[in-house]
Scaffold this active site. Sequence first.
Site, mmCIF file in Angstrom:
data_model
loop_
_atom_site.group_PDB
_atom_site.id
_atom_site.type_symbol
_atom_site.label_atom_id
_atom_site.label_comp_id
_atom_site.label_asym_id
_atom_site.label_seq_id
_atom_site.Cartn_x
_atom_site.Cartn_y
_atom_site.Cartn_z
ATOM 1 N N LYS A 52 7.004 -14.674 4.960
ATOM 2 C CA LYS A 52 6.739 -15.500 6.146
ATOM 3 C C LYS A 52 5.709 -16.590 5.830
ATOM 4 O O LYS A 52 5.827 -17.728 6.262
ATOM 5 C CB LYS A 52 6.256 -14.612 7.308
ATOM 6 C CG LYS A 52 7.369 -13.729 7.888
ATOM 7 C CD LYS A 52 6.837 -12.709 8.897
ATOM 8 C CE LYS A 52 7.942 -11.731 9.293
ATOM 9 N NZ LYS A 52 7.517 -10.695 10.241
ATOM 10 N N GLN A 96 2.220 -7.721 12.282
ATOM 11 C CA GLN A 96 3.349 -7.082 11.600
ATOM 12 C C GLN A 96 3.435 -5.605 11.985
ATOM 13 O O GLN A 96 2.440 -4.887 11.967
ATOM 14 C CB GLN A 96 3.198 -7.244 10.074
ATOM 15 C CG GLN A 96 4.397 -6.771 9.268
ATOM 16 C CD GLN A 96 5.672 -7.575 9.498
ATOM 17 O OE1 GLN A 96 5.624 -8.755 9.842
ATOM 18 N NE2 GLN A 96 6.815 -6.954 9.315
ATOM 19 N N ASP A 119 6.694 -13.868 17.957
ATOM 20 C CA ASP A 119 7.658 -12.778 17.721
ATOM 21 C C ASP A 119 8.530 -12.548 18.961
ATOM 22 O O ASP A 119 9.573 -11.891 18.870
ATOM 23 C CB ASP A 119 6.912 -11.466 17.432
ATOM 24 C CG ASP A 119 6.864 -11.136 15.948
ATOM 25 O OD1 ASP A 119 7.781 -11.548 15.213
ATOM 26 O OD2 ASP A 119 5.913 -10.443 15.542
#
Length: 286
Positions: A52, A96, A119
């Site tokens: 990412k 995460q 997200d």
Amino acid sequence: MILIDGNKVAKEIKEEIAVKAKKIKEERGRALHLAAILVGHDGGSESYVSFKMKDCQEVGFESSLIRFEDDISEKELFKAIDKLNSNPLIDGFIVQLPLPKHIDEQQVIERINPDKDVDGFHPVNVGKMMIGLPSFVSATPLGITILLKRYNIETSGKNCVIIGRSNIVGRPLSVLMSQKEMNSTVTVLHSGSKDLKQICASADILISAMGKPHFVTADMVKDGAVVIDVGTTRMPSNQTKSGFKLTGDVDFENVSPKCSYITPVPGGVGPMTRLALLLNTLATVK
Ligand code: GUN
């Protein structure tokens, strides 16, 4: 059979993002900035987060990785989230997952400012997505819909069967696929489903997000179906440098000859998931 090339589509769209990112940087005097919080040293999470960060660099976004050890307290983690929430130089950030067991993931998700939740996991974003309002949409479902559109795959009126009802993939994908834009008739299969094989075999579009290698076998796939494989199980392998091999949910060798379109693993959905995070970060610009 057409092999859907997620790497190729992601590369094309990344080039488009890079052009927009450059313009935004010129207008605002600074680059878009995505931050990621990583707790612990899980191999999968380490590698996803580093990809990412690399993606950000490729399109001209700034990125920051904030790391904590496994034993971080919930309170400390909340403090780090609050700092990112109130930092005007951070446009979006992710935490995460998974997190260590002593940390309540849902509380962590709900601590994130919905306007920075790239997200798309915060209930505010999930709720907006449900009713078709502009929102950050979870990366894998968003990536899959982009892939279907880029390949001009007809979804309207088609039977779309999704295996898996997770908050991150199956459930939001079922909403997107049933909305007017995609216009599919959607069935969600899960651990309580009966006649799973038969229902899969009725699918025009079969999307597997189970995380069980080779679960989808040829007898579960209709001739001419579109098969999208979201599975990414890390299987030990002595043929790769990393010592593992990503394995999809689909028995690719036997299923692919029956399909009109199919995604490989790796190189199908994965690159599109990463791309969608960049698109969400771009969408923080109002
Ligand atoms: N773990 C697995 N997939 C994801 C994702 O899309 N976002 C975050 N934050 N964690 C994940």
